[in-house]
Design an enzyme around this catalytic site. Structure first.
Site, PDB file in Angstrom:
ATOM      1  N   ASP A  38       1.202  -1.287  -0.308  1.00 29.96           N
ATOM      2  CA  ASP A  38      -0.171  -0.198  -0.216  1.00 29.96           C
ATOM      3  C   ASP A  38       1.060   0.953   0.023  1.00 29.96           C
ATOM      4  O   ASP A  38       2.186   0.944   0.273  1.00 29.96           O
ATOM      5  CB  ASP A  38      -1.363  -0.114   1.205  1.00 29.96           C
ATOM      6  CG  ASP A  38      -0.179  -0.047   2.569  1.00 29.96           C
ATOM      7  OD1 ASP A  38       0.503   0.766   2.634  1.00 29.96           O
ATOM      8  OD2 ASP A  38      -1.149   0.030   3.393  1.00 29.96           O
ATOM      9  N   ASN A  73      -4.025  12.304   1.060  1.00 32.17           N
ATOM     10  CA  ASN A  73      -5.224  12.419   0.969  1.00 32.17           C
ATOM     11  C   ASN A  73      -5.748  14.063   1.376  1.00 32.17           C
ATOM     12  O   ASN A  73      -6.799  14.823   0.583  1.00 32.17           O
ATOM     13  CB  ASN A  73      -6.100  11.899   1.014  1.00 32.17           C
ATOM     14  CG  ASN A  73      -7.068  10.653   0.222  1.00 32.17           C
ATOM     15  OD1 ASN A  73      -6.703  11.054  -1.074  1.00 32.17           O
ATOM     16  ND2 ASN A  73      -7.633   9.559   0.418  1.00 32.17           N
ATOM     17  N   ASP A 132      -7.350   9.762  -5.412  1.00 32.93           N
ATOM     18  CA  ASP A 132      -7.784   9.225  -6.751  1.00 32.93           C
ATOM     19  C   ASP A 132      -6.908   8.957  -7.779  1.00 32.93           C
ATOM     20  O   ASP A 132      -6.728   7.856  -8.013  1.00 32.93           O
ATOM     21  CB  ASP A 132      -8.910   8.807  -7.100  1.00 32.93           C
ATOM     22  CG  ASP A 132     -10.377   9.287  -6.190  1.00 32.93           C
ATOM     23  OD1 ASP A 132      -9.880   8.450  -4.571  1.00 32.93           O
ATOM     24  OD2 ASP A 132     -11.602   9.203  -6.027  1.00 32.93           O
ATOM     25  N   GLU A 152      -6.158   2.097  -0.461  1.00 32.99           N
ATOM     26  CA  GLU A 152      -5.213   1.974  -0.950  1.00 32.99           C
ATOM     27  C   GLU A 152      -4.191   1.068  -1.213  1.00 32.99           C
ATOM     28  O   GLU A 152      -2.786   0.876  -1.429  1.00 32.99           O
ATOM     29  CB  GLU A 152      -4.005   3.602  -0.083  1.00 32.99           C
ATOM     30  CG  GLU A 152      -3.515   3.125   1.454  1.00 32.99           C
ATOM     31  CD  GLU A 152      -5.348   3.261   2.436  1.00 32.99           C
ATOM     32  OE1 GLU A 152      -4.036   3.635   3.292  1.00 32.99           O
ATOM     33  OE2 GLU A 152      -5.636   3.457   1.783  1.00 32.99           O
TER      34      GLU A 152
END
Length: 351
Positions: free
Chosen positions: A215, A223, A232, A258
């Site tokens: 990840d 974010n 995204d 993620e």
């Protein structure tokens, strides 16, 4: 177009996705009528019909086209209930059945005419003129049979095109249910299916089946700083980066959030570790900028956990996944942006 699978309710689409595999496993003809019968069976709205299907499936002869036709005639041919999709589906079936019945009636009529001519030839003495007339009648009947056959063939080809289009739409619908909408790689359901299939396939050499969990580091902070739309985009970029270099024996899926999963078959843990290291290096050296402002997004890194399957005699699939997850967790605790394998877990206390 008589039927569009995209107009089907969500439950119907899920059922049809299942039917593709069921039909292949049981050798059922993929005709509209069979699809309709099995759709109604799994839909479960007709208890009496469902009980009869249950009884038939327990019979050694199981399900066949003749049974499907009888059940359709008995339970559904005159039933106008259901949603718009059900009714559209029935229109397709009724069209095919109508064409088949019309051809059967014509064939029966031609057969009776030929039988009559045969009996006439074998039981009567006739002059040349009568024989000529009879021959002319036989030829007309044969010509009519040929014409009817050609018309039926064209009509059934049209129906077959409709069937093939329906099947392709079902296959595409199944693919959509197994694809992550954001990254366009396999989703968690696809991962669950793939890992079960690969475990069965690799029973003789389970150690050649390796799982990588990875990840993006500090993704929540990323974010919060740049917004979810940019987040995204980063997830899509990371998925594409892995997809571009994916080998033939790899299955790539979005595991959740993620986090991504890579299943590698016919691979040892050293090769899988190297694969993870290559991905780690590629994302670390990527230069990402915001499209709207060309602002540099800064360095993005990822962490990795790698574990080989030990076989069903030693562990469950869930235990195997947990070892890969534990390795990923250790990569995080050691500072992130690194690859940790199950060998690095030895001696490490686990929760």
């Amino acid at each position: 177009m008589l039927l569009d699978i995209k107009d089907a309710p969500e439950k119907a689409q899920r059922i049809f996705v299942q039917l593709i595999d069921i039909f292949e496993e049981q050798g059922i003809n993929p005709t509209p009528l069979n699809y309709f019968i099995w759709y109604q069976y799994y839909k479960g709205d007709h208890p009496k019909f469902r009980q009869e299907m249950d009884n038939a499936l327990q019979d050694p002869f199981g399900y066949n086209d003749r049974l499907g036709r009888r059940l359709y005639d008995e339970y559904f041919a005159d039933d106008d209930s259901g949603n718009d999709f059900d009714r559209a589906f029935k229109r397709l079936i009724n069209l095919v059945v109508k064409r088949m019945n019309a051809w059967s009636d014509k064939l029966e009529q031609h057969t009776q005419e030929l039988d009559h001519y045969t009996n006439t030839l074998s039981t009567q003495d006739m002059d040349a003129e009568t024989l000529k007339e009879l021959t002319h009648s036989v030829l007309n009947t044969a010509s009519s049979m040929k014409k009817s056959s050609e018309e039926f063939h064209r009509e059934m080809m049209d129906s077959n095109d409709e069937i093939l289009r329906l099947r392709q739409e079902l296959i595409e619908a199944r693919a959509e249910t197994l694809t992550d909408e954001l990254t366009e790689i396999g989703n968690r359901k696809a991962f669950n299916n793939a890992i079960r299939d690969l475990v069965d396939e690799m029973q003789e050499s389970p150690e050649q089946l390796v799982l990588i969990l990875t990840d993006i580091d500090h993704f929540k902070r990323f974010n919060d700083s740049f917004g979810h739309l940019v987040g995204d985009s980063v997830l899509r970029y990371y998925a594409n980066l892995m997809k571009k270099t994916k080998g033939d024996t790899e299955t790539l899926c979005r595991y959740g959030g993620e986090e991504f999963a890579i299943l590698l078959s016919h691979t040892d843990i050293e090769q899988a570790e190297q694969r993870a290291e290559t991905i780690r290096h590629d994302i670390e050296n990527a230069k990402l900028k915001r499209k709207d402002s060309e602002k540099n997004l800064g360095q993005i890194t990822a962490s990795f956990g790698v574990a080989a399957y030990r076989g069903e005699a030693q562990e469950t699939i869930e235990e195997w996944i947990k070892r890969a997850d534990d390795a990923l967790y250790k990569a995080k605790t050691l500072g992130r942006n690194q690859v940790v394998t199950e060998r690095d877990l030895e001696g490490t206390p686990q929760d």
